[in-house]
Design a protein around this motif. Sequence first.
Motif, PDB file in Angstrom:
ATOM      1  N   LEU A  24      -0.348   1.276  -4.940  1.00  0.00           N
ATOM      2  CA  LEU A  24      -0.404   2.663  -4.495  1.00  0.00           C
ATOM      3  C   LEU A  24       0.788   2.965  -3.602  1.00  0.00           C
ATOM      4  O   LEU A  24       1.103   2.197  -2.698  1.00  0.00           O
ATOM      5  CB  LEU A  24      -1.715   2.894  -3.745  1.00  0.00           C
ATOM      6  N   VAL A  25       1.420   4.048  -3.906  1.00  0.00           N
ATOM      7  CA  VAL A  25       2.559   4.473  -3.093  1.00  0.00           C
ATOM      8  C   VAL A  25       2.116   5.628  -2.213  1.00  0.00           C
ATOM      9  O   VAL A  25       1.447   6.544  -2.673  1.00  0.00           O
ATOM     10  CB  VAL A  25       3.726   4.925  -4.004  1.00  0.00           C
ATOM     11  N   THR A  26       2.446   5.543  -0.947  1.00  0.00           N
ATOM     12  CA  THR A  26       2.090   6.637  -0.028  1.00  0.00           C
ATOM     13  C   THR A  26       3.040   6.671   1.152  1.00  0.00           C
ATOM     14  O   THR A  26       3.743   5.706   1.433  1.00  0.00           O
ATOM     15  CB  THR A  26       0.635   6.479   0.469  1.00  0.00           C
ATOM     16  N   HIS A  27       3.067   7.826   1.769  1.00  0.00           N
ATOM     17  CA  HIS A  27       3.834   7.889   3.022  1.00  0.00           C
ATOM     18  C   HIS A  27       2.875   7.974   4.216  1.00  0.00           C
ATOM     19  O   HIS A  27       3.297   8.138   5.345  1.00  0.00           O
ATOM     20  CB  HIS A  27       4.785   9.086   3.004  1.00  0.00           C
ATOM     21  N   THR A  28       1.553   7.887   3.915  1.00  0.00           N
ATOM     22  CA  THR A  28       0.541   7.981   4.961  1.00  0.00           C
ATOM     23  C   THR A  28       0.152   6.571   5.431  1.00  0.00           C
ATOM     24  O   THR A  28      -0.423   5.793   4.653  1.00  0.00           O
ATOM     25  CB  THR A  28      -0.704   8.726   4.449  1.00  0.00           C
ATOM     26  N   ALA A  29       0.472   6.254   6.636  1.00  0.00           N
ATOM     27  CA  ALA A  29       0.217   4.907   7.158  1.00  0.00           C
ATOM     28  C   ALA A  29      -1.280   4.593   7.183  1.00  0.00           C
ATOM     29  O   ALA A  29      -1.698   3.451   6.982  1.00  0.00           O
ATOM     30  CB  ALA A  29       0.788   4.784   8.567  1.00  0.00           C
ATOM     31  N   GLU A  30      -2.086   5.635   7.373  1.00  0.00           N
ATOM     32  CA  GLU A  30      -3.536   5.437   7.457  1.00  0.00           C
ATOM     33  C   GLU A  30      -4.090   4.872   6.155  1.00  0.00           C
ATOM     34  O   GLU A  30      -4.955   3.985   6.162  1.00  0.00           O
ATOM     35  CB  GLU A  30      -4.203   6.771   7.784  1.00  0.00           C
ATOM     36  N   ILE A  31      -3.549   5.369   5.048  1.00  0.00           N
ATOM     37  CA  ILE A  31      -4.024   4.906   3.730  1.00  0.00           C
ATOM     38  C   ILE A  31      -3.652   3.437   3.543  1.00  0.00           C
ATOM     39  O   ILE A  31      -4.396   2.659   2.934  1.00  0.00           O
ATOM     40  CB  ILE A  31      -3.447   5.783   2.606  1.00  0.00           C
ATOM     41  N   ALA A  32      -2.490   3.073   4.094  1.00  0.00           N
ATOM     42  CA  ALA A  32      -2.021   1.685   3.954  1.00  0.00           C
ATOM     43  C   ALA A  32      -3.018   0.685   4.529  1.00  0.00           C
ATOM     44  O   ALA A  32      -3.021  -0.494   4.156  1.00  0.00           O
ATOM     45  CB  ALA A  32      -0.659   1.540   4.613  1.00  0.00           C
ATOM     46  N   LYS A  33      -3.860   1.165   5.438  1.00  0.00           N
ATOM     47  CA  LYS A  33      -4.831   0.255   6.054  1.00  0.00           C
ATOM     48  C   LYS A  33      -5.892  -0.229   5.065  1.00  0.00           C
ATOM     49  O   LYS A  33      -6.606  -1.189   5.308  1.00  0.00           O
ATOM     50  CB  LYS A  33      -5.520   0.947   7.236  1.00  0.00           C
ATOM     51  N   MET A  34      -5.976   0.472   3.948  1.00  0.00           N
ATOM     52  CA  MET A  34      -6.939   0.065   2.913  1.00  0.00           C
ATOM     53  C   MET A  34      -6.427  -1.137   2.124  1.00  0.00           C
ATOM     54  O   MET A  34      -7.207  -1.811   1.437  1.00  0.00           O
ATOM     55  CB  MET A  34      -7.137   1.206   1.904  1.00  0.00           C
ATOM     56  N   ALA A  35      -5.111  -1.385   2.160  1.00  0.00           N
ATOM     57  CA  ALA A  35      -4.491  -2.339   1.247  1.00  0.00           C
ATOM     58  C   ALA A  35      -4.686  -3.788   1.682  1.00  0.00           C
ATOM     59  O   ALA A  35      -4.912  -4.073   2.854  1.00  0.00           O
ATOM     60  CB  ALA A  35      -3.007  -2.038   1.160  1.00  0.00           C
ATOM     61  N   ASP A  36      -4.566  -4.672   0.668  1.00  0.00           N
ATOM     62  CA  ASP A  36      -4.518  -6.098   0.998  1.00  0.00           C
ATOM     63  C   ASP A  36      -3.173  -6.428   1.629  1.00  0.00           C
ATOM     64  O   ASP A  36      -3.093  -7.178   2.588  1.00  0.00           O
ATOM     65  CB  ASP A  36      -4.705  -6.942  -0.272  1.00  0.00           C
ATOM     66  N   ARG A  37      -2.165  -5.850   1.006  1.00  0.00           N
ATOM     67  CA  ARG A  37      -0.816  -6.069   1.536  1.00  0.00           C
ATOM     68  C   ARG A  37      -0.109  -4.720   1.590  1.00  0.00           C
ATOM     69  O   ARG A  37      -0.391  -3.822   0.806  1.00  0.00           O
ATOM     70  CB  ARG A  37      -0.014  -6.986   0.612  1.00  0.00           C
ATOM     71  N   VAL A  38       0.877  -4.640   2.468  1.00  0.00           N
ATOM     72  CA  VAL A  38       1.667  -3.411   2.589  1.00  0.00           C
ATOM     73  C   VAL A  38       3.144  -3.788   2.571  1.00  0.00           C
ATOM     74  O   VAL A  38       3.565  -4.690   3.289  1.00  0.00           O
ATOM     75  CB  VAL A  38       1.348  -2.655   3.891  1.00  0.00           C
ATOM     76  N   ILE A  39       3.853  -3.103   1.703  1.00  0.00           N
ATOM     77  CA  ILE A  39       5.305  -3.298   1.663  1.00  0.00           C
ATOM     78  C   ILE A  39       5.943  -2.043   2.241  1.00  0.00           C
ATOM     79  O   ILE A  39       5.703  -0.933   1.757  1.00  0.00           O
ATOM     80  CB  ILE A  39       5.791  -3.547   0.231  1.00  0.00           C
ATOM     81  N   PHE A  40       6.743  -2.255   3.284  1.00  0.00           N
ATOM     82  CA  PHE A  40       7.425  -1.126   3.916  1.00  0.00           C
ATOM     83  C   PHE A  40       8.808  -0.984   3.303  1.00  0.00           C
ATOM     84  O   PHE A  40       9.568  -1.947   3.264  1.00  0.00           O
ATOM     85  CB  PHE A  40       7.559  -1.364   5.427  1.00  0.00           C
ATOM     86  N   LEU A  41       9.065   0.205   2.822  1.00  0.00           N
ATOM     87  CA  LEU A  41      10.406   0.478   2.285  1.00  0.00           C
ATOM     88  C   LEU A  41      11.146   1.395   3.233  1.00  0.00           C
ATOM     89  O   LEU A  41      10.571   2.336   3.770  1.00  0.00           O
ATOM     90  CB  LEU A  41      10.333   1.156   0.925  1.00  0.00           C
ATOM     91  N   LYS A  42      12.442   1.081   3.426  1.00  0.00           N
ATOM     92  CA  LYS A  42      13.266   1.956   4.274  1.00  0.00           C
ATOM     93  C   LYS A  42      14.656   2.039   3.639  1.00  0.00           C
ATOM     94  O   LYS A  42      15.273   0.997   3.383  1.00  0.00           O
ATOM     95  CB  LYS A  42      13.362   1.367   5.671  1.00  0.00           C
ATOM     96  N   ASN A  43      15.062   3.225   3.358  1.00  0.00           N
ATOM     97  CA  ASN A  43      16.361   3.452   2.713  1.00  0.00           C
ATOM     98  C   ASN A  43      16.550   2.605   1.456  1.00  0.00           C
ATOM     99  O   ASN A  43      17.607   2.036   1.207  1.00  0.00           O
ATOM    100  CB  ASN A  43      17.508   3.172   3.686  1.00  0.00           C
ATOM    101  N   GLY A  44      15.516   2.489   0.716  1.00  0.00           N
ATOM    102  CA  GLY A  44      15.591   1.781  -0.564  1.00  0.00           C
ATOM    103  C   GLY A  44      15.468   0.278  -0.453  1.00  0.00           C
ATOM    104  O   GLY A  44      15.508  -0.429  -1.459  1.00  0.00           O
ATOM    105  N   GLU A  45      15.307  -0.216   0.738  1.00  0.00           N
ATOM    106  CA  GLU A  45      15.227  -1.669   0.894  1.00  0.00           C
ATOM    107  C   GLU A  45      13.879  -2.042   1.508  1.00  0.00           C
ATOM    108  O   GLU A  45      13.237  -1.236   2.176  1.00  0.00           O
ATOM    109  CB  GLU A  45      16.354  -2.160   1.800  1.00  0.00           C
ATOM    110  N   VAL A  46      13.481  -3.302   1.268  1.00  0.00           N
ATOM    111  CA  VAL A  46      12.212  -3.764   1.832  1.00  0.00           C
ATOM    112  C   VAL A  46      12.430  -4.028   3.331  1.00  0.00           C
ATOM    113  O   VAL A  46      13.246  -4.868   3.710  1.00  0.00           O
ATOM    114  CB  VAL A  46      11.718  -5.042   1.135  1.00  0.00           C
TER     115      VAL A  46
END
Lengths: 774, 236
Positions: B197-219
Amino acid sequence: MLIKQYLLPLIKKQKLLFIAMAIMSALTFGMFVGSSYAYDNYKISSDNYFNGYNYPSAFITTDFTSEASFDSLKDVEGVKDYDIRFHNLFNINIDDEYLNVVLNTFKQDDFTKYANMSDYVEAEDFGIYVDQQFADAHNIKAGDTVNLGKNGQFCSCTVSQIVLNPECFCVYALGDIRTDNIGYGSIYLNYDDLEKFLAALQLNTFGLDSNQALLQIDSAYDKQKVLDNCCDELAPKVQVSQALIDEDTPPYILSREFDTQFSAISEVVPLAFLIIMSLIFILFLIQIIKKHSREIGIFLASGYQKTAVYGLFAVYTLLISALSLIVGFILSIFMGYLTYSLYQSGIYFPEWTTNLFFDKVLISSLVIVATGQIACAISALMFIKSSPMDALDKNHQSYVNLGKRAELIIYRIPNAIRLALNSILQNFRNFLVIVLGFIASFVLIFSSFSVYSSMQEYINYTYDVQNNYDAQVVSLSGSVDDLRTVLESSDYVTKQLEYDSIITEISCGDKTKDTSVIGFPSDSDMLQFKDASTGDKLTIPDKGIFIDKLTADALNAKVGDTVEFCDKKFEVKAITAMYGEQYQVISVENMAKIDEEKYVNSLVDVTDKKDFEKFCAYSQYSLHPIFASDFKQMEINFKKSFNLIINIIVIIAILLGFIVVLTVSKMTMERQKRTICILRSQGMSLTAISNYWSIQMAIQLLVAFLLGMPLANLAGRFFVSNLCSDASYFPFIDDFSIYLYAFVFIIGFSILTHLVIVLFISRFNIAQNVQSRE
Amino acid sequence: MEKTCLIKTENLTKTFGKNKGLHYAVKNVSIEIYEGEFLVILGHSACGKSTLLNCISGMDRATSGHIYYKGEDITKLSDRKLTFYRRDKIAFVFQFFNLLYDLTSIGNSVLAPGSNKNYDEIKKLFADIGLENKEFEYPKNLSGGQQQRVAIARALNKKSEVLICDEPTGALDEESGRAVLSLLEKINQRDKKTVVLVTHTAEIAKMADRVIFLKNGEVADITINSHKITAAEVEY
């Protein structure tokens, strides 16, 4: 303001459509004007040929007074070939000076030989023909020796033959290729049948006024309905001796037919294309404006007046029209020049000019501009009139609810078919519009084919057929009494009748008398000889006799002199010319030489002594062209120009078709890009998606085919029967191969569309397009 | 228990434009997506998360790098095979639903080739995702949340192994959004389906097993949620 800000982006955004519409208009305009150019060039050429102003070859005639003069023609410089067409021994000419009616000097056998184009044999004796009426009045019989003289100087001559009055008959037959009958020649009827014909035709007093006879024949075409009834009854009894529509059909008739039909083709077909193009134009503009409905909504919401928004699209359309006019004009000039080049073989063709057609260009330009503006107005009315919110809301379309039961069946159908059917159903208006467009195209293309194939049949029959056919009588001339006399002669009815060999044929009717003629046409409504200078009707018993030139020379008599014949005095009302036409093919270069010899006017009037002498001086023989026209060449030119026009129309139709397919496909693809990309994102293959579109197209084409072909057939009949002057010459050919062509056309069209669709779809970026918002 | 890697990217780069206009949407991204996990790719707007998702789902081609699906490099697949990949392996849920508006809900749900066309099962699926008796409705007559559920139904009906969702709640209100998240959670937990799932809402990320943060196209970071929250606990 809006135009300044948004016109360029509008064009850039829809550049394919912009270019496509400009090209379509340009092609249509080019064809519209170019066809006029082509026709006018043909017409000029035709008129010139017809009037004798233009020739790559020429007819030359000579008096057949000696075999030597005849043979000497072979030595004339530039004469490539010659042939004897001795079909006009009795040549009725009316001019300022005299009437040519009487001739003599040839024995009957010689006439037959000439008629058969055999070698010339000079007459051994000086005989004269005497017409029956005169002979009866003066108790003259064939073989009698009579004195003919002037001012007390007499010469003795033998009455070679008593002939029937030349006015007494003239029977024509024109065929009707609708019933496989064709021919221009004579018919043989017994008297009872003939009377029925005459009564049915109301032509029992049909006049024969020299060359005008042909016009009268032509006018008799109008009585086709009468003929149809008449001939149903009599057809089995009607026979044509020979189909003479080939060389012996007078050029007057064919030329007029060509003109009329070519004119119809060159004007009606481009006009029909213009109408179709206008429809397509409207469709395209609707699509453009529809695609910009959101922008229109924004403009309206921003406070722009509806007129300002309309103005934007009106200028946009005007730009298309302007562009198309420039390109189309160049195209039309090209077409005009092409046809001009076609006819340049004639040395008297006028110089290339566009001034002649300025009016056509102007009218066509106005038509194109008006078409664009009307299309714009119609399109704009459909969208700009809506409120800003309506324009902004793209999802206001309502969908047809099929119901649960139908859906349960439909959703199981394979994707491509299901989507195609669903798309047609849910966008039924679009479907109808496209189907109507296809129907219009079918009607246009295939009715043109019908006209074209009828035209080809006509040409083939006209020029290539020379067999015996049953025929329907179109016109008859001659009094009933005389016709009875002639037709009851058993010898006569075995012979062919031709309008221009009346004397010959009459003389044939009395073979036992090995003599010749002097003729005294009586006062009659049948032959209306007129004095060209006064217009007065001339009748011989009142005013005198006609004698031939040879006799006149022997007597040293001229018109107005009094000659004595059978101890009576007569005023010479006319001195006849006796012509045997000899067909001489002279090269253009040599005709130009003649021209350089100050033989300025190629239209030689035999009575113009100056021209005659000039030409004689050049040729050193007693030759004089009577009309320097080569109808055969005109025929070739007609065929060329006709084929050129048809080919251009076909090429333009194909180009238009291709552009329309390309543009409509592209336009539809663009409009449905998101849908396509959604399908792609779901894993639907290129083939499946293009099948979905192709199925829609195939259904549209099929429906259009089923509805359009019968309409095309009707339209073809309409064109053929109404636009062409002579239905009997120009029948509708119900050629079922056209349906086959249409089917092949559909297959080809579908394949082409399919390829275009695959090409477009494969280039779509799925990721970008599925991101777009509703 | 060792996790099975389903999708793996190696130095994945995607650029747009040329020369001076060259823009790196995704730059050297190397990540792994495990079978059965709920993975959230988090980042601000224009950080490249949707582009990454497009590349992974086979809807767009990477400029360089590799994407492996169960060891097979999909960047080397032909268009035809890539189409099969999208058809058989991936189910995609878009932010703006991307339904076909002239098809009914059931029509949309069987849109993908090879979709299950058994009506009873589709009906059950619709009931399962809260769309009872909406099978024959046109999207126009459905709310945003319902439309997104039809889109999810379409995705689920494909029986693919991975469900990829691009901002699935981005166009929805709180209630509808939470309902959709709950549905995704259920799909992941009950059906053991891999959800990305792709989102810009940090709250939704709390549902995930893992979260990958992307910034300017990079991990920028990869974190494992030790304390996952449920969809019901997500605060908008």
